[in-house]
Structures are given as structure tokens and as C-alpha cells.
Scaffold this motif. Structure first.
Motif, PDB file in Angstrom:
ATOM      1  N   UNK A   1      29.747  85.328 159.855  1.00  0.00           N
ATOM      2  CA  UNK A   1      31.121  85.814 160.299  1.00  0.00           C
ATOM      3  C   UNK A   1      31.325  85.316 161.957  1.00  0.00           C
ATOM      4  N   UNK A   2      30.126  85.254 162.881  1.00  0.00           N
ATOM      5  CA  UNK A   2      30.503  85.036 164.051  1.00  0.00           C
ATOM      6  C   UNK A   2      31.133  83.543 164.067  1.00  0.00           C
ATOM      7  N   UNK A   3      30.225  82.557 163.465  1.00  0.00           N
ATOM      8  CA  UNK A   3      30.543  81.030 163.620  1.00  0.00           C
ATOM      9  C   UNK A   3      32.076  80.719 162.955  1.00  0.00           C
ATOM     10  N   UNK A   4      32.064  81.325 161.766  1.00  0.00           N
ATOM     11  CA  UNK A   4      33.556  81.329 161.153  1.00  0.00           C
ATOM     12  C   UNK A   4      34.611  81.826 161.734  1.00  0.00           C
ATOM     13  N   UNK A   5      34.356  82.897 162.313  1.00  0.00           N
ATOM     14  CA  UNK A   5      35.527  83.383 163.133  1.00  0.00           C
ATOM     15  C   UNK A   5      35.938  82.498 164.520  1.00  0.00           C
ATOM     16  N   UNK A   6      34.661  81.859 165.110  1.00  0.00           N
ATOM     17  CA  UNK A   6      34.757  81.111 166.076  1.00  0.00           C
ATOM     18  C   UNK A   6      35.554  79.937 165.664  1.00  0.00           C
ATOM     19  N   UNK A   7      35.385  79.069 164.732  1.00  0.00           N
ATOM     20  CA  UNK A   7      36.168  78.118 164.361  1.00  0.00           C
ATOM     21  C   UNK A   7      37.325  78.321 163.958  1.00  0.00           C
ATOM     22  N   UNK A   8      37.657  79.343 162.991  1.00  0.00           N
ATOM     23  CA  UNK A   8      38.864  79.581 162.420  1.00  0.00           C
ATOM     24  C   UNK A   8      39.901  80.555 163.008  1.00  0.00           C
ATOM     25  N   UNK A   9      39.224  81.296 164.076  1.00  0.00           N
ATOM     26  CA  UNK A   9      40.079  82.666 164.487  1.00  0.00           C
ATOM     27  C   UNK A   9      39.791  83.617 163.920  1.00  0.00           C
ATOM     28  N   UNK A  10      40.118  84.857 164.609  1.00  0.00           N
ATOM     29  CA  UNK A  10      39.587  86.179 163.810  1.00  0.00           C
ATOM     30  C   UNK A  10      40.400  86.487 162.593  1.00  0.00           C
ATOM     31  N   UNK A  11      41.456  86.142 162.260  1.00  0.00           N
ATOM     32  CA  UNK A  11      42.349  86.524 161.099  1.00  0.00           C
ATOM     33  C   UNK A  11      41.903  85.436 160.026  1.00  0.00           C
ATOM     34  N   UNK A  12      41.983  84.190 159.940  1.00  0.00           N
ATOM     35  CA  UNK A  12      41.388  83.280 159.203  1.00  0.00           C
ATOM     36  C   UNK A  12      39.853  83.217 158.954  1.00  0.00           C
ATOM     37  N   UNK A  13      39.285  83.544 159.771  1.00  0.00           N
ATOM     38  CA  UNK A  13      37.886  83.532 159.668  1.00  0.00           C
ATOM     39  C   UNK A  13      37.315  84.973 158.832  1.00  0.00           C
ATOM     40  N   UNK A  14      37.788  86.093 159.295  1.00  0.00           N
ATOM     41  CA  UNK A  14      37.485  87.345 158.222  1.00  0.00           C
ATOM     42  C   UNK A  14      38.003  87.268 157.040  1.00  0.00           C
ATOM     43  N   UNK A  15      39.055  86.617 156.770  1.00  0.00           N
ATOM     44  CA  UNK A  15      39.571  86.541 155.474  1.00  0.00           C
ATOM     45  C   UNK A  15      38.653  85.443 154.504  1.00  0.00           C
ATOM     46  N   UNK A  16      38.205  84.558 155.270  1.00  0.00           N
ATOM     47  CA  UNK A  16      37.038  83.472 154.696  1.00  0.00           C
ATOM     48  C   UNK A  16      35.858  84.235 154.575  1.00  0.00           C
ATOM     49  N   UNK A  17      35.431  85.129 155.151  1.00  0.00           N
ATOM     50  CA  UNK A  17      34.303  85.740 155.223  1.00  0.00           C
ATOM     51  C   UNK A  17      34.294  86.694 153.861  1.00  0.00           C
ATOM     52  N   UNK A  18      35.309  87.317 153.785  1.00  0.00           N
ATOM     53  CA  UNK A  18      35.687  88.195 152.659  1.00  0.00           C
ATOM     54  C   UNK A  18      35.662  87.398 151.342  1.00  0.00           C
ATOM     55  N   UNK A  19      36.451  86.286 151.253  1.00  0.00           N
ATOM     56  CA  UNK A  19      36.412  85.487 150.050  1.00  0.00           C
ATOM     57  C   UNK A  19      34.995  84.969 149.649  1.00  0.00           C
ATOM     58  N   UNK A  20      34.430  84.305 150.531  1.00  0.00           N
ATOM     59  CA  UNK A  20      33.118  83.605 150.482  1.00  0.00           C
ATOM     60  C   UNK A  20      32.009  84.768 150.113  1.00  0.00           C
ATOM     61  N   UNK A  21      32.050  85.760 150.705  1.00  0.00           N
ATOM     62  CA  UNK A  21      31.164  86.832 150.462  1.00  0.00           C
ATOM     63  C   UNK A  21      31.320  87.423 149.120  1.00  0.00           C
ATOM     64  N   UNK A  22      32.467  87.657 148.527  1.00  0.00           N
ATOM     65  CA  UNK A  22      32.805  87.997 147.265  1.00  0.00           C
ATOM     66  C   UNK A  22      32.317  86.898 146.230  1.00  0.00           C
ATOM     67  N   UNK A  23      32.284  85.871 146.567  1.00  0.00           N
ATOM     68  CA  UNK A  23      31.903  84.551 145.667  1.00  0.00           C
ATOM     69  C   UNK A  23      30.350  84.402 145.543  1.00  0.00           C
ATOM     70  N   UNK A  24      29.731  84.589 146.818  1.00  0.00           N
ATOM     71  CA  UNK A  24      28.113  84.682 146.970  1.00  0.00           C
ATOM     72  C   UNK A  24      27.690  85.777 146.062  1.00  0.00           C
ATOM     73  N   UNK A  25      28.509  87.239 146.410  1.00  0.00           N
ATOM     74  CA  UNK A  25      27.856  88.303 145.498  1.00  0.00           C
ATOM     75  C   UNK A  25      28.123  88.074 144.081  1.00  0.00           C
ATOM     76  N   UNK A  26      29.104  87.575 143.569  1.00  0.00           N
ATOM     77  CA  UNK A  26      29.319  87.218 142.205  1.00  0.00           C
ATOM     78  C   UNK A  26      28.196  86.529 141.730  1.00  0.00           C
ATOM     79  N   UNK A  27      27.936  85.240 142.202  1.00  0.00           N
ATOM     80  CA  UNK A  27      26.876  84.425 141.731  1.00  0.00           C
ATOM     81  C   UNK A  27      25.648  85.215 141.625  1.00  0.00           C
ATOM     82  N   UNK A  28      25.279  86.030 142.744  1.00  0.00           N
ATOM     83  CA  UNK A  28      24.047  86.778 142.527  1.00  0.00           C
ATOM     84  C   UNK A  28      24.023  87.949 141.551  1.00  0.00           C
ATOM     85  N   UNK A  29      25.224  88.720 141.330  1.00  0.00           N
ATOM     86  CA  UNK A  29      25.426  89.761 140.482  1.00  0.00           C
ATOM     87  C   UNK A  29      25.415  89.191 139.121  1.00  0.00           C
ATOM     88  N   UNK A  30      25.866  87.789 138.803  1.00  0.00           N
ATOM     89  CA  UNK A  30      25.827  87.277 137.466  1.00  0.00           C
ATOM     90  C   UNK A  30      24.424  87.135 137.024  1.00  0.00           C
TER      91      UNK A  30
END
Length: 242
Positions: free
Chosen positions: A32-61
Motif C-alpha cells: 500500500x505505501x508504494x502504490x499510494x505514493x505512485x498512484x495517489x491515495x484514491x487510485x492507490x487504495x482502490x488498486x490495493x483493494x482489487x489486487x488484494x482480492x485477487x491475491x486472496x482468491x488465488x490462495x483461497x482456491x
């Protein structure tokens, strides 16, 4: 699209994904700190949420048969409900001030979890509900939902192996709920998307290899270290931006 930007995003996602596979959490706190720094707080947090969901899905499967669904549900319901007021607060409050407030909440929650771990309330459902509510609020406001859940895991003495598996379903659903509460999707160049998803897969594969080789006590200590360091980093960034 600059190669350095693509590689930087991919590196953050790679480390976050491998950390989450090994310890059960840490994707958002690490990346999150790096993604927010590169993309800004709004886009960065949304990307963290999206990629976090994808990462959890791959592990959960890979581990869905071993998930403690009842325990996850107790945490998940209040967490999902708190994404709505969290989205309102994120839009209403100044970003740096919100970061400082949330980081203080995280540090207090983690510290208190060690003090109540030997008390009866450490096993109570009310503690689980409270931890889920705080986690859901933090997910949509700052993109980090793990520290409150880590505190609950410590207080309730949730075995590290079961925690690391079961919490993937929690992060998957909560990340998608947080993304929906914000009503949008991050806007990235296709090269950035490709780099992020490729790094995620490689990071999880590395985590699959390392996870069985790391003793549970070290994985739990790593979870606590990630949670505290993420909170301190969030606080420092918030104070610097005020």
C-alpha cells in the motif's frame, strides 16, 4: 509507460503477495505505501483493494477445504457493514489526518491484544465483532484491514496455520466490498496491469514454496511485525503530509 514505474509496481505486488501467502496477511501493509505514493491515495487504495482480492482468491482456491467458515463469518459481517460509513469518512476527512487517526487505532488495538490474550474476553464473539468492524472501516479508508484481525488472532489464540488459511476468504470478500463501496475501479495502463498480475502469481508461487518451511511461531511474529510497521509507516506518512 516508463519501465521503472511498471517494475516498481510489480515489485511491491510481488513482495506483498508472497508475504500474504506465507503469513496469511500483509499484502496491503507491504504494497500500500508504494502504490499510494505512485498512484495517489484514491487510485492507490482502490488498486490495493482489487489486487488484494485477487491475491486472496488465488490462495483461497488452493486451501478452501481447510477454511474455518463459521469463525470467518463472525468477523466478516460487521466488517462489511462498516465499509459504508468508512467510505463516507474517507471522502469527508482530510487524507493525512485520517491516516494518523487510523494508525493510532491500529497500534492501540495490537498492544491491547497482547494484554487480553489470557483473559476470557479474548475468546468472546464480541471481540470478534469489534475486530471485524474496525478492520472493515480501515479497509475502505486506508486500504489496510489486516492489523485489527491480527490483533484478534493474537488475543483469541487463533493457531497461525488455521488463521493464515481462513483469513484469505475474509480478505477476499472485504476487499471486494470496499471496492464496491467506493464505486470505482483503478485506472492503469495495460503494461501496469500485466506487471502487477504477473508479479502476484510469481509471489504466491514463492510463498507456496516457503510457507511449509517456516515454523508457525516465526510466521505469527512476522504478522505482528508487519502490522506494527505498517501502522508506524502510515502514521509517519500522515504527519509528513499534514
Amino acid at each position: 509507460m516508463e519501465l521503472a514505474a511498471v517494475l516498481g509496481l510489480a515489485a511491491a505486488v510481488f513482495v506483498g503477495a508472497s508475504t500474504q501467502r506465507i503469513s496469511g496477511m500483509g499484502f496491503a501493509l507491504v504494497s500500500s505505501p508504494f502504490l499510494v505514493m505512485v498512484l495517489g491515495p484514491h487510485e492507490g487504495v482502490m488498486l490495493v483493494n482489487l489486487l488484494g482480492a485477487c491475491s486472496s482468491l488465488l490462495i483461497f482456491a488452493q486451501v478452501f477445504r481447510q477454511v474455518e467458515y463459521k469463525k470467518v463469518l463472525i468477523l466478516l459481517i460487521p466488517a462489511m457493514l462498516m465499509t459504508l460509513p468508512g467510505a463516507w469518512v474517507a471522502a469527508a476527512l482530510d487524507g493525512p489526518l485520517l491516516s494518523v487517526i487510523i494508525s493510532i487505532m491500529v497500534i492501540l488495538a495490537l498492544a491491547s491484544s497482547f494484554m487480553i490474550r489470557n483473559l476470557p474476553m479474548g475468546q468472546s464473539k464480541s471481540l470478534a465483532v469489534g475486530a471485524g468492524a474496525v478492520s472493515g472501516f480501515m479497509s475502505v479508508t486506508a486500504g489496510v484491514s489486516g492489523p485489527a484481525i491480527a490483533g484478534y488472532a493474537i488475543a483469541s489464540r487463533w493457531p497461525q496455520a488455521q488463521f493464515a488459511i481462513s483469513v484469505q476468504l475474509y480478505f477476499l470478500v472485504l476487499s471486494l466490498t470496499s471496492l464496491a463501496a467506493k464505486g470505482g475501479m483503478p485506472q492503469l495502463h495495460w503494461q501496469q496491469w500485466a506487471g502487477c498480475f504477473a508479479a502476484m502469481v510469481v509471489g504466491i508461487l514463492l510463498g507456496n514454496f516457503l510457507a511449509p518451511k517456516i515454523p508457525a511461531k516465526y510466521s505469527r511474529a512476522f504478522v505482528v511485525l508487519i502490522a506494527f510497521s505498517g501502522a508506524v509507516s502510515l502514521m509517519v506518512n500522515g504527519f509528513m503530509a499534514l
